[in-house]
Design an enzyme around this catalytic site. Sequence first.
Site, PDB file in Angstrom:
ATOM      1  CG  ASP A  67      -0.282  -0.565   2.471  1.00  0.00           C
ATOM      2  OD1 ASP A  67       0.947  -0.478   2.584  1.00  0.00           O
ATOM      3  OD2 ASP A  67      -0.991  -1.099   3.334  1.00  0.00           O
ATOM      4  CG  ASN A 136      -8.326  -2.082  12.662  1.00  0.00           C
ATOM      5  OD1 ASN A 136      -7.402  -2.707  12.151  1.00  0.00           O
ATOM      6  ND2 ASN A 136      -8.803  -0.969  12.133  1.00  0.00           N
ATOM      7  CG  HIS A 138      -5.445  -2.636   9.316  1.00  0.00           C
ATOM      8  ND1 HIS A 138      -5.514  -1.342   9.787  1.00  0.00           N
ATOM      9  CD2 HIS A 138      -4.123  -2.928   9.316  1.00  0.00           C
ATOM     10  CE1 HIS A 138      -4.307  -0.895  10.036  1.00  0.00           C
ATOM     11  NE2 HIS A 138      -3.439  -1.842   9.766  1.00  0.00           N
ATOM     12  CD  GLU A 143      -8.329   0.518   8.475  1.00  0.00           C
ATOM     13  OE1 GLU A 143      -8.309  -0.412   9.295  1.00  0.00           O
ATOM     14  OE2 GLU A 143      -7.644   1.559   8.605  1.00  0.00           O
TER      15      GLU A 143
HETATM   16  C1  F6R Z   1       1.741  -1.576   6.109  1.00  0.00           C
HETATM   17  C2  F6R Z   1       0.412  -2.141   6.238  1.00  0.00           C
HETATM   18  C3  F6R Z   1      -0.285  -2.237   7.552  1.00  0.00           C
HETATM   19  C4  F6R Z   1       0.624  -2.579   8.730  1.00  0.00           C
HETATM   20  C5  F6R Z   1      -0.181  -2.616  10.029  1.00  0.00           C
HETATM   21  C6  F6R Z   1       0.711  -2.848  11.230  1.00  0.00           C
HETATM   22  O1  F6R Z   1       2.184  -1.614   4.772  1.00  0.00           O
HETATM   23  O2  F6R Z   1      -0.158  -2.494   5.255  1.00  0.00           O
HETATM   24  O3  F6R Z   1      -1.300  -3.197   7.470  1.00  0.00           O
HETATM   25  O4  F6R Z   1       1.245  -3.809   8.513  1.00  0.00           O
HETATM   26  O5  F6R Z   1      -0.862  -1.405  10.196  1.00  0.00           O
HETATM   27  O6  F6R Z   1       1.562  -1.753  11.398  1.00  0.00           O
HETATM   28  P1  F6R Z   1       2.809  -1.811  12.369  1.00  0.00           P
HETATM   29  O7  F6R Z   1       3.709  -2.858  11.836  1.00  0.00           O
HETATM   30  O8  F6R Z   1       3.440  -0.448  12.288  1.00  0.00           O
HETATM   31  O9  F6R Z   1       2.273  -2.148  13.706  1.00  0.00           O
END
Ligand code: F6R
Length: 244
Positions: A67, A136, A138, A143
């Site tokens: 993303d 959450n 995701h 989401e």
């Molecule tokens: C990042 C992504 C997100 C993260 C998730 C966890 O490219 O797609 O899904 O993997 O938000 O973030 P961290 O690793 O910072 O806790």
Amino acid sequence: MKFVFCQDASEVAEKAFEVVKKRIQSKPDSVLGLATGSSPLALYDLMIQSYEKGELDFSQVTTVNLDEYAGIDPANTQSYHFFMEQNLFSKVNLKKENTFLPRANGKNKQKAIEEYNAVLDQVGIRDIQILGIGQNGHIAFNEPSDVLNCRTGLVDLTQNTIAANARFFESIEEVPTQAISMGMADIMHTRTVILIATGKKKSEAVKKLYDGIKIDTHFPASLLWLHPDTIVFADWEAAYLINK
Ligand code: F6R
């Protein structure tokens, strides 16, 4: 879905790295799906160290990222383009033309989405997809919602995600509210999924994933139960609610 419980974040990175290393060594032209955020950083460090030691060669590897924030320039230090450049791309011998992220900065988001889907179709099935997990549930920026995108799309970030990501910005107002993200079918188009979860903040999500009671679009990571080779690497803190 297989769970590997580790003492700490370093062991998580080492165990995940073993899978990545073996795959690249046995298939030098591997396609890797990459994530940003804190979760994969220690793994990327091990990949860099291994390259520096001459163990791993990335010259034939292709990468596709999950993303990118919408409306952010790739040169912006908060962009995921910049994050990948800083934390991996500039430190190993990946060829620039073999690294892909959504180009989410232009006005025409639909065009960016179509272009990224074309990239994903062209690179084909990935060898490994590295994922983090949101508090959450995701994955990428899919989401919790009644419906989830199959393919790459423009997504609204939830307040929970904006708040979690604010730590990378000067203030919460600066966190973009939208992103271009791979969809669920895109994420699944990989031989192996490696999901990294470390720290107490992930414990509720890890417990829910581990319990695996139902596939629920309001907990997007649950869809990974449909993937035949998903390995969750969790440290003690992230796993502490399991068996409690
Ligand atoms: C990042 C992504 C997100 C993260 C998730 C966890 O490219 O797609 O899904 O993997 O938000 O973030 P961290 O690793 O910072 O806790």
